[in-house]
Design an enzyme around this catalytic site. Structure first.
Site, PDB file in Angstrom:
ATOM      1  N   VAL A  11       0.822  -1.375   0.058  1.00  0.00           N
ATOM      2  CA  VAL A  11      -0.449   0.230  -0.072  1.00  0.00           C
ATOM      3  C   VAL A  11       0.732   0.727   0.121  1.00  0.00           C
ATOM      4  O   VAL A  11       0.846   2.014  -0.945  1.00  0.00           O
ATOM      5  CB  VAL A  11      -0.957   0.361   1.240  1.00  0.00           C
ATOM      6  CG1 VAL A  11      -1.453   1.308   1.397  1.00  0.00           C
ATOM      7  CG2 VAL A  11      -1.827  -0.698   1.294  1.00  0.00           C
ATOM      8  N   GLU A 156      -7.204   2.683   2.439  1.00  0.00           N
ATOM      9  CA  GLU A 156      -7.038   3.164   1.127  1.00  0.00           C
ATOM     10  C   GLU A 156      -8.055   1.486   0.801  1.00  0.00           C
ATOM     11  O   GLU A 156      -9.047   1.046   1.304  1.00  0.00           O
ATOM     12  CB  GLU A 156      -5.807   2.004   1.215  1.00  0.00           C
ATOM     13  CG  GLU A 156      -5.168   1.050   1.290  1.00  0.00           C
ATOM     14  CD  GLU A 156      -5.384  -0.221   1.366  1.00  0.00           C
ATOM     15  OE1 GLU A 156      -5.894  -0.492   0.007  1.00  0.00           O
ATOM     16  OE2 GLU A 156      -5.278  -1.805   1.875  1.00  0.00           O
ATOM     17  N   LYS A 212     -14.184   0.832   5.779  1.00  0.00           N
ATOM     18  CA  LYS A 212     -12.828   0.663   4.534  1.00  0.00           C
ATOM     19  C   LYS A 212     -13.592  -0.869   5.153  1.00  0.00           C
ATOM     20  O   LYS A 212     -13.682  -2.184   5.079  1.00  0.00           O
ATOM     21  CB  LYS A 212     -11.041   0.175   5.000  1.00  0.00           C
ATOM     22  CG  LYS A 212     -10.785  -0.341   5.184  1.00  0.00           C
ATOM     23  CD  LYS A 212     -10.225  -0.611   3.675  1.00  0.00           C
ATOM     24  CE  LYS A 212      -9.747  -1.806   3.315  1.00  0.00           C
ATOM     25  NZ  LYS A 212      -8.130  -1.578   2.824  1.00  0.00           N
ATOM     26  N   GLY A 265      -9.900 -15.234  -1.301  1.00  0.00           N
ATOM     27  CA  GLY A 265      -8.167 -14.586  -0.272  1.00  0.00           C
ATOM     28  C   GLY A 265      -7.545 -13.810   0.095  1.00  0.00           C
ATOM     29  O   GLY A 265      -8.400 -12.822  -0.407  1.00  0.00           O
ATOM     30  N   CYS A 268      -6.740  -9.440   2.503  1.00  0.00           N
ATOM     31  CA  CYS A 268      -7.708  -8.120   3.671  1.00  0.00           C
ATOM     32  C   CYS A 268      -8.961  -8.916   4.020  1.00  0.00           C
ATOM     33  O   CYS A 268      -9.418  -8.782   4.491  1.00  0.00           O
ATOM     34  CB  CYS A 268      -7.925  -7.026   2.064  1.00  0.00           C
ATOM     35  SG  CYS A 268      -7.197  -5.688   1.569  1.00  0.00           S
ATOM     36  N   LYS A 271      -8.718 -11.240   7.010  1.00  0.00           N
ATOM     37  CA  LYS A 271      -8.173 -10.219   7.523  1.00  0.00           C
ATOM     38  C   LYS A 271      -9.528  -9.488   8.299  1.00  0.00           C
ATOM     39  O   LYS A 271      -9.117  -9.486   9.744  1.00  0.00           O
ATOM     40  CB  LYS A 271      -6.768  -9.358   7.430  1.00  0.00           C
ATOM     41  CG  LYS A 271      -6.002  -8.862   8.802  1.00  0.00           C
ATOM     42  CD  LYS A 271      -4.761  -8.591   7.987  1.00  0.00           C
ATOM     43  CE  LYS A 271      -4.891  -7.576   7.359  1.00  0.00           C
ATOM     44  NZ  LYS A 271      -4.634  -6.165   7.996  1.00  0.00           N
ATOM     45  N   ARG A 336      -1.375 -14.735  -0.206  1.00  0.00           N
ATOM     46  CA  ARG A 336      -1.610 -15.105   1.141  1.00  0.00           C
ATOM     47  C   ARG A 336      -2.786 -15.305   1.306  1.00  0.00           C
ATOM     48  O   ARG A 336      -4.229 -15.031   0.629  1.00  0.00           O
ATOM     49  CB  ARG A 336      -1.513 -13.459   1.597  1.00  0.00           C
ATOM     50  CG  ARG A 336      -0.140 -13.457   1.471  1.00  0.00           C
ATOM     51  CD  ARG A 336       0.545 -12.152   3.353  1.00  0.00           C
ATOM     52  NE  ARG A 336       0.071 -10.766   1.682  1.00  0.00           N
ATOM     53  CZ  ARG A 336       0.613  -9.464   2.239  1.00  0.00           C
ATOM     54  NH1 ARG A 336       0.316  -8.820   3.080  1.00  0.00           N
ATOM     55  NH2 ARG A 336       0.658  -8.772   0.781  1.00  0.00           N
TER      56      ARG A 336
HETATM   57  C1  UDX Z   1      -9.541  -6.160  -1.251  1.00  0.00           C
HETATM   58  C2  UDX Z   1     -10.363  -5.009  -1.700  1.00  0.00           C
HETATM   59  O1  UDX Z   1     -11.298  -5.534  -3.087  1.00  0.00           O
HETATM   60  C3  UDX Z   1      -9.784  -3.942  -1.532  1.00  0.00           C
HETATM   61  O2  UDX Z   1     -10.656  -2.606  -2.045  1.00  0.00           O
HETATM   62  C4  UDX Z   1      -9.229  -3.955  -0.281  1.00  0.00           C
HETATM   63  O3  UDX Z   1      -8.322  -2.792  -0.125  1.00  0.00           O
HETATM   64  C5  UDX Z   1      -8.181  -4.700  -0.261  1.00  0.00           C
HETATM   65  O4  UDX Z   1      -9.041  -5.889  -0.504  1.00  0.00           O
HETATM   66  P1  UDX Z   1      -8.287  -8.151  -3.212  1.00  0.00           P
HETATM   67  O5  UDX Z   1      -7.736  -8.461  -1.548  1.00  0.00           O
HETATM   68  O6  UDX Z   1      -6.559  -7.495  -3.700  1.00  0.00           O
HETATM   69  O7  UDX Z   1      -8.459  -5.900  -2.826  1.00  0.00           O
HETATM   70  O8  UDX Z   1      -8.360  -8.558  -4.197  1.00  0.00           O
HETATM   71  P2  UDX Z   1     -10.739  -8.702  -4.721  1.00  0.00           P
HETATM   72  O9  UDX Z   1     -10.166  -7.985  -6.640  1.00  0.00           O
HETATM   73  O10 UDX Z   1     -11.061  -7.265  -3.659  1.00  0.00           O
HETATM   74  O11 UDX Z   1     -10.572 -10.654  -4.443  1.00  0.00           O
HETATM   75  C6  UDX Z   1     -10.401 -10.589  -3.351  1.00  0.00           C
HETATM   76  C7  UDX Z   1     -10.919 -12.162  -3.355  1.00  0.00           C
HETATM   77  O12 UDX Z   1     -12.424 -12.151  -3.526  1.00  0.00           O
HETATM   78  C8  UDX Z   1      -9.394 -12.776  -4.793  1.00  0.00           C
HETATM   79  O13 UDX Z   1      -9.496 -13.676  -3.787  1.00  0.00           O
HETATM   80  C9  UDX Z   1     -10.863 -13.013  -6.081  1.00  0.00           C
HETATM   81  O14 UDX Z   1     -10.152 -14.301  -6.134  1.00  0.00           O
HETATM   82  C10 UDX Z   1     -11.977 -13.436  -4.676  1.00  0.00           C
HETATM   83  N1  UDX Z   1     -12.848 -12.766  -5.420  1.00  0.00           N
HETATM   84  C11 UDX Z   1     -13.633 -11.865  -6.801  1.00  0.00           C
HETATM   85  C12 UDX Z   1     -14.377 -13.866  -5.726  1.00  0.00           C
HETATM   86  O15 UDX Z   1     -14.152 -15.207  -5.329  1.00  0.00           O
HETATM   87  N2  UDX Z   1     -15.471 -13.522  -6.292  1.00  0.00           N
HETATM   88  C13 UDX Z   1     -15.812 -12.133  -6.800  1.00  0.00           C
HETATM   89  O16 UDX Z   1     -16.630 -12.053  -7.752  1.00  0.00           O
HETATM   90  C14 UDX Z   1     -14.364 -11.251  -6.969  1.00  0.00           C
END
Ligand code: UDX
Length: 455
Positions: A11, A156, A212, A265, A268, A271, A336
């Site tokens: 971040v 963020e 958030k 997974g 974010c 956790k 992670r």
């Molecule tokens: C997330 C939030 O989107 C972001 O705003 C925050 O600040 C940090 O956490 P990120 O962890 O990078 O971002 O991934 P994201 O694209 O949101 O996907 C999270 C998880 O959900 C992934 O494991 C993804 O495979 C899963 N997912 C996402 C699904 O299983 N189905 C979906 O429709 C969308």
């Protein structure tokens, strides 16, 4: 503006490079000197599309620097961003020790400037911190350096893989501060990124911090909801992808974060949902929807695993499994809380051999689990060699159009478990394959042909 960013992990680095992009002078600081040296050479320590370009430009044009000395970063800064880790503790609550040791270091440095500062510096919390942290931090500073530091919360919302885009064109900016002058400064900072009219919301500390957690828990809940409906689909003969399209076209629902799969997974969602429960618990509350979201997510990996277990009737010993994708999602090398980690572990416990391929996350896997006896494949087809089944665990774009004949010929059995619903069922029916996905009817042309030959 002159800005310090303390903590240049995921971040912090995107924030530093993104803020330098609009003309601010940014100095990044981290306790990891190796990381700083890499950054000074213009090498991003993480994989994030577009970050190398921003980094290179910021360094070349002198707007972005990385200092090994905290004082050098914070003395000239009007704004000090804290982008430090807040790892989960045993009960899910966030560990704030990195935040408060940075606060202590800031106090020690500023306390040496005896004649005070011309204007108070603004300390901005960028890390995801529990509700109440900004208020605690403000009173920590007030007790030690009255009137010299003002705290703002600025959570963020960066998705890995799209973090640069999300920073440069945010859907919205959230600023938590009780002080209108701090709100004005931060609003000005973010104006260049919201020229299309996306909102900058200024609110109190607690609302900003909770926004958030609530946003992440809500998105996680959508995914768990779809995963639960996907299980029902399999019982009633429906197809979750058709249900998803039908639901998502309702503008009240929207199309995003409705993909069923093997569960979410990353750093974010898992956790933050647990930390939100911990906050609620501290206030004597139960958040049933968030609890269910987490439980469904954990069950979903098991649900996928059961398909493999049932197909092979529990006989996994000596079988070879090809794995496509170990990252928790595409376009990142982050593993992670990746569902792949659980599946690999269970396969190993049951004596299976694994041939794993991921376009970029294999080094992360090797670093995290050097003791796992895996074969790290060169490409998707190398992974599939002599495999009794292929498991698709991350939806990398390059897995979407495989050369089917080449792939299936390489395998010992033409069996695919697709945790990401990558392929059209009609296409799979045209192949000789046993294909299992999530929330959709199975395709068993291979078993059916075997059975018809036998009779
Ligand atoms: C997330 C939030 O989107 C972001 O705003 C925050 O600040 C940090 O956490 P990120 O962890 O990078 O971002 O991934 P994201 O694209 O949101 O996907 C999270 C998880 O959900 C992934 O494991 C993804 O495979 C899963 N997912 C996402 C699904 O299983 N189905 C979906 O429709 C969308």
């Amino acid at each position: 503006m002159q800005i310090a960013v303390i903590g240049v992990g995921y971040v912090g680095l995107v924030t530093a490079a993104g803020l330098a992009e609009s003309g601010n002078l940014v100095i990044g600081y981290d306790i990891d000197v190796e990381k700083l040296k890499k950054l000074q050479r213009g090498e991003p320590p993480i994989y994030e599309p577009g970050l190398d370009r921003l980094l290179e430009r910021g360094l070349r044009e002198g707007r972005l620097r990385f200092a090994e000395d905290l004082e050098e970063a914070i003395l000239p800064a009007e704004l000090i961003f804290l982008a430090l880790p807040t790892p989960a503790q045993a009960e899910g609550e966030a560990d704030l020790s990195f935040i408060f040791s940075a606060a202590e270091a800031i106090v020690q440095i500023l306390a040496r400037i005896s004649d005070g500062l011309p204007v108070p510096k603004i300390v901005v919390t960028k890390s995801t911190v529990p509700v109440g942290t900004a208020r605690r931090l403000q009173s920590y500073f007030e007790d030690r350096l009255p009137g010299r530091l003002k705290v703002a919360s600025n959570p963020e919302f960066l998705r890995e893989g799209y973090a640069v885009e999300d920073f440069l064109k945010p859907d919205r900016v959230i600023i938590g501060t009780p002080d209108p002058s701090v709100g004005d400064i931060l609003r000005r900072l973010y104006l260049p990124y919201t020229r299309q009219g996306n909102p900058i919301y200024i609110m109190d500390w607690e609302s900003a911090e909770l926004t958030k957690y609530a946003a992440n828990a809500f998105l996680a809940m959508r995914i768990s909801f779809m995963n639960e409906i996907a299980r029902l689909c399999e019982h009633v003969g429906a197809d979750i992808d058709k249900v998803r399209l039908g639901m998502g076209a309702d503008t009240r629902i929207g199309r995003r974060y409705l993909f069923a799969g093997i569960g979410y997974g990353g750093s974010c969602f898992p956790k933050d949902t647990r930390a939100l429960l911990a906050t609620a618990r501290q206030h004597g509350l139960t958040l049933s929807l968030v609890e269910a979201t987490i439980a469904i997510n954990e069950e979903q990996r098991r649900f996928f695993w059961e398909k493999i277990w049932t197909y092979f009737e529990g006989q996994l010993q000596g079988k070879t499994f090809a794995i496509w994708g170990v990252a928790f999602k595409p376009d990142t090398d982050d593993i992670r809380e990746a569902p792949a980690l659980y599946i690999i572990q269970w396969l190993l416990i049951h004596g299976a051999s694994i041939r794993a391929f991921d376009p970029i996350a294999l080094p992360s896997l090797q670093r995290a689990h050097p003791d796992w006896p895996l074969y790290y494949a060169r490409d998707p087809y190398d992974a599939a060699a002599e495999a009794h089944a292929l498991l698709i665990l991350t939806e990398w774009a390059e897995f979407r159009q495989p050369e089917w004949m080449r792939l299936l010929k390489k395998m010992c059995l033409p069996v695919i478990f697709d945790g990401r619903n990558l392929y059209e069922l009609d296409q799979m029916r045209s192949l000789t394959v046993d294909y299992f996905s999530i929330g959709r009817p199975s395709v068993c042309t291979y078993s059916e042909r075997l059975a018809s030959k036998a009779t």
